[in-house]
Scaffold this active site. Structure first.
Site, PDB file in Angstrom:
ATOM      1  N   HIS A 170       0.878  -0.962  -0.100  1.00  0.00           N
ATOM      2  CA  HIS A 170      -0.082   0.006   0.113  1.00  0.00           C
ATOM      3  C   HIS A 170       0.815   1.390  -0.102  1.00  0.00           C
ATOM      4  CE1 HIS A 170      -4.095   0.892  -0.162  1.00  0.00           C
ATOM      5  NE2 HIS A 170      -4.547   0.911   0.991  1.00  0.00           N
TER       6      HIS A 170
ATOM      7  N   PHE B 181      -2.870   9.106   7.041  1.00  0.00           N
ATOM      8  CA  PHE B 181      -3.399   7.670   6.831  1.00  0.00           C
ATOM      9  C   PHE B 181      -3.962   7.838   5.379  1.00  0.00           C
ATOM     10  CE2 PHE B 181      -1.980   7.281  11.178  1.00  0.00           C
ATOM     11  CZ  PHE B 181      -1.204   6.076  11.201  1.00  0.00           C
TER      12      PHE B 181
ATOM     13  N   ASN C 157      -6.783   6.515   4.092  1.00  0.00           N
ATOM     14  CA  ASN C 157      -8.184   6.461   3.853  1.00  0.00           C
ATOM     15  C   ASN C 157      -8.707   7.990   3.809  1.00  0.00           C
ATOM     16  OD1 ASN C 157      -8.117   3.796   3.318  1.00  0.00           O
ATOM     17  ND2 ASN C 157      -9.515   3.524   5.165  1.00  0.00           N
TER      18      ASN C 157
ATOM     19  N   ASP D  84      -0.866   2.564  -5.570  1.00  0.00           N
ATOM     20  CA  ASP D  84      -0.900   1.227  -5.579  1.00  0.00           C
ATOM     21  C   ASP D  84      -2.330   0.786  -6.581  1.00  0.00           C
ATOM     22  OD1 ASP D  84      -1.639   1.866  -2.974  1.00  0.00           O
ATOM     23  OD2 ASP D  84      -2.872  -0.072  -3.074  1.00  0.00           O
TER      24      ASP D  84
ATOM     25  N   ASN E  16      -9.474   3.654  -1.538  1.00  0.00           N
ATOM     26  CA  ASN E  16      -9.936   4.486  -0.731  1.00  0.00           C
ATOM     27  C   ASN E  16      -9.280   5.813  -0.525  1.00  0.00           C
ATOM     28  OD1 ASN E  16     -12.175   3.021   0.138  1.00  0.00           O
ATOM     29  ND2 ASN E  16     -10.922   1.864   1.653  1.00  0.00           N
TER      30      ASN E  16
END
Length: 263
Positions: free
Chosen positions: A95, A140, A142, A167, A188
Site C-alpha cells: 500500500h 493515513f 483513507n 498502488d 479508498n
C-alpha cells in the site's frame, strides 16, 4: 519634499509592507521565486527576502536571479502526491508504493521530505524548469484527500496539475500505468481525494500494480504485507519508471507523456 525624497519615501514604504506581510506568513518551505508568495500575499510583494534555491533535475538549471513583477510567471506549480500510510510498520508494504516513488524522486532532487505542513510531508523543487511540490500525506491512506485538498487550496493548484501516485490491485505487480483522469477504482485514498477536490476526477494519476492476493487472504491484509524478494525487484524497477514518467510530464507535457514519450 523634492522628487527624490518622495521616491525614497515610497520605496521605504513598500519595503516596510514587504517585511510585515512577507516572512511572517511564508509557508514553511521558502519560495524559490516571487510567484507563489505574490499569489498568496500581496501584489506589492515582488520578491521574498528569504528565498532558498530549490533543487532541480532534468533540462535546464535553476535560476537564482530575482524575478521582477513583469517577469514573473503566474502558472501554478505541479503537486505530486504519493499515497501510503505513515509509520515504520508500513514501510515497504504494498500500500506504500506511492511513498516509495516520492522518496526516490526526493533523492533525485536532493530534497528532504521530513517536514510536515498542512497534513503532509512536503518538499519543493524544480524539474525541467517546472516548479513542483512533493507531498506525502500523514493522514493515513483513507483520509489522503484532507491533505491534498488543503495543499491545492494553499498553493492554488488546479486538479489538472495534481499528479497522484498510488498502488493498484488490478495491475500485475510492477506494471506502471499513467492516466489523465478517471474514477477511484475502489481505492479508498483516491476516493478521499476525489471527495476533497469537490468531486472532480479530472486529475492525472500514476498507478503501480501490486497484483491481487491468492487464496482466501483478505485484500485489507494483503495490501499491508511487505513484498517478497521477487516482487520487490519488480517494484524497484517500477519506482524508477515512475520517476522517469514524472520527469517526462514536466519536460514534454502530460499529453505526450501519456503517448509514451519520455524525456
Amino acid at each position: 519634499m523634492n522628487v527624490t525624497g518622495q521616491l525614497s519615501q515610497a520605496f521605504s514604504s513598500i519595503g516596510l509592507v514587504r517585511n510585515v506581510v512577507g516572512p511572517a506568513y511564508l509557508p514553511r518551505f521558502a519560495c524559490v521565486n516571487s510567484r507563489l508568495c505574490c499569489q498568496r500575499h500581496s501584489r506589492l510583494h515582488t520578491g521574498c527576502g528569504n528565498r532558498r534555491p530549490a533543487a532541480a533535475i532534468g533540462a535546464g538549471t535553476l535560476s537564482k536571479t530575482v524575478q521582477t513583477s513583469s517577469d514573473a510567471v503566474h502558472d501554478a506549480p505541479w503537486l505530486i502526491v504519493g499515497l501510503g500510510n505513515i509509520g515504520a510498520r508500513y514501510s515497504g508494504t504494498r500500500h506504500n508504493v506511492g511513498f516509495q516513488v516520492l522518496d526516490a524522486l526526493a533523492r533525485k532532487l536532493g530534497v528532504s521530505l521530513n517536514k510536515a505542513q498542512d497534513k503532509a510531508f512536503q518538499a519543493r523543487g524544480t524539474i525541467a524548469g517546472q516548479q513542483v511540490i512533493l507531498a506525502k500525506p500523514i493522514t493515513f491512506m483513507n483520509l489522503s484527500g484532507e491533505a491534498v485538498g488543503k495543499l491545492t487550496r494553499y498553493y492554488k493548484v488546479p486538479p489538472q496539475q495534481v499528479l497522484v501516485v498510488h498502488d493498484d490491485l488490478d495491475l500485475p505487480t510492477g506494471k506502471v500505468r499513467l492516466r489523465a483522469k478517471g474514477g477511484h477504482g475502489g481505492h479508498n485514498g483516491m476516493r478521499s481525494i476525489v471527495q476533497h477536490l469537490k468531486g472532480s476526477q479530472d486529475f492525472p494519476r500514476l498507478k503501480i500494480g501490486i497484483g491481487r492476493p491468492s487464496g482466501q487472504l483478505p485484500v485489507a491484509s494483503f495490501v499491508l504485507q511487505a513484498f517478497d524478494k521477487t516482487d520487490a525487484v519488480e517494484i524497484d524497477i517500477a519506482v524508477q519508471e515512475c520517476c522517469d514518467i514524472i520527469q517526462a510530464i514536466m519536460t514534454v507535457g502530460l499529453e505526450k507523456a501519456l503517448s509514451g514519450v519520455r524525456a
